[in-house]
Design an enzyme around this catalytic site. Structure first.
Site, PDB file in Angstrom:
ATOM      1  N   ASP A  83      75.630  32.139  65.194  1.00 57.08           N
ATOM      2  CA  ASP A  83      76.015  31.143  64.200  1.00 57.08           C
ATOM      3  C   ASP A  83      75.150  29.930  64.484  1.00 57.08           C
ATOM      4  OD1 ASP A  83      77.151  29.256  62.558  1.00 57.08           O
ATOM      5  OD2 ASP A  83      79.217  29.705  63.099  1.00 57.08           O
ATOM      6  N   ASP A  86      77.669  26.023  63.878  1.00 55.33           N
ATOM      7  CA  ASP A  86      79.102  26.138  63.619  1.00 55.33           C
ATOM      8  C   ASP A  86      79.710  24.747  63.436  1.00 55.33           C
ATOM      9  OD1 ASP A  86      81.474  28.146  63.819  1.00 55.33           O
ATOM     10  OD2 ASP A  86      82.094  26.438  65.033  1.00 55.33           O
TER      11      ASP A  86
END
Length: 282
Positions: A83, A86
């Site tokens: 990710d 995030d």
């Protein structure tokens, strides 16, 4: 694996600079789960992908911001799910955000995760690497310096309850209320990385993102968020479960699968198991 950690450190420095100077506005694109991408999301994703392309030991990568797995080196050993930023929507109000990396072998699944890394971009930039243990580094003069090993206590003091409360099951709400009645302190920024980082550094507690009436399988994504932090918490002498079972044993059928998740020190997680065993499957 050292070259992968070095690549992540390099990307973290570039993303730090991007956050400080980049556009925090929305783009005209959506990611694979229908969320409108911020310009920071897209730029961070590009930074990481370009750096990973230079690492020969990486066989393939997949980003939360993309729909497909990207093959890099057919002779590579590792698969990385990440990710890139995030909690990116928190950047425009100057709250901490982070990057999360799960490093896998053979296939993308919880049972095959072999290491994980996350970065917190806050007042200070800190990077945590989990292998056989959990070590934290801090960015000082543009280099990451080792600061400490992280171990959780058997019991903590913090409670970080995620998701929309009016969608909670009654027994989950009672459990959270009871935990507060026992003197736990609320910590919830809306950012997974800073909240889980705080629990780790403060010695323990509970972070929860349950299945809800609107999202029975939870919101957080297995490969990019749940599994990497589950690995960290287990290596720090804590636990990570889906309410019943070890979350790293949960099956993945699609790269963007989600899962309910609870991370914490042993006393809090055992409490969750008891409540869910007594209530959730009735």
């Amino acid at each position: 694996m050292t070259e992968i950690f070095d690549a992540i450190k390099k990307s973290a420095i570039e993303i730090k600079n991007l956050i400080e100077t980049g556009d925090t506005g929305k783009s005209t694109h959506e990611n694979s789960t229908g969320d409108t991408q911020l310009k920071l999301d897209i730029a961070s994703d590009e930074i990481i992908e370009n750096i990973f392309k230079e690492v020969s030991s990486i066989k393939a990568i997949v980003s939360e911001e993309q729909e497909e797995i990207i093959s890099l080196n057919k002779d590579g050993k590792y698969l990385i799910a990440y990710d890139p930023l995030d909690g990116s929507s928190l950047a425009d109000v100057n709250l901490s955000v982070g990057s999360i990396f799960g490093i896998y072998e053979n296939e993308f699944s919880g049972k095959n995760i072999v290491a994980s890394v996350y970065v917190v971009y806050g007042p200070r930039v800190e990077l945590v690497i989990a292998t056989t243990d959990v070590k934290m580094y801090r960015l000082i003069n543009n280099k990451f310096k080792f600061m400490q090993e992280i171990k959780l206590n058997e019991k903590g003091k913090l409670n970080a309850p995620g998701s929309t409360q009016n969608c909670w099951a009654p027994y989950h709400k009672k459990m959270i209320d009871d935990i507060f009645q026992d003197g736990y302190r609320l910590r919830y920024s809306g950012g997974m990385v800073p909240d889980l980082h705080q629990i780790l550094l403060k010695g323990g507690g509970l972070f929860s993102y349950p299945g809800t009436t609107d999202r029975p399988k939870g919101k957080l994504r297995q490969l990019f968020e749940v599994f990497p932090f589950a690995f960290v918490y287990e290596k720090a002498n804590g636990q990570a479960i889906d309410g019943f079972d070890r979350v790293l044993d949960v099956e993945t059928t699609h790269i963007h699968d989600t899962s309910p998740c609870f991370f914490g020190s042993n006393e809090e997680i055992n409490r969750v198991k008891k409540v869910y065993k007594e209530n959730a499957r009735k």
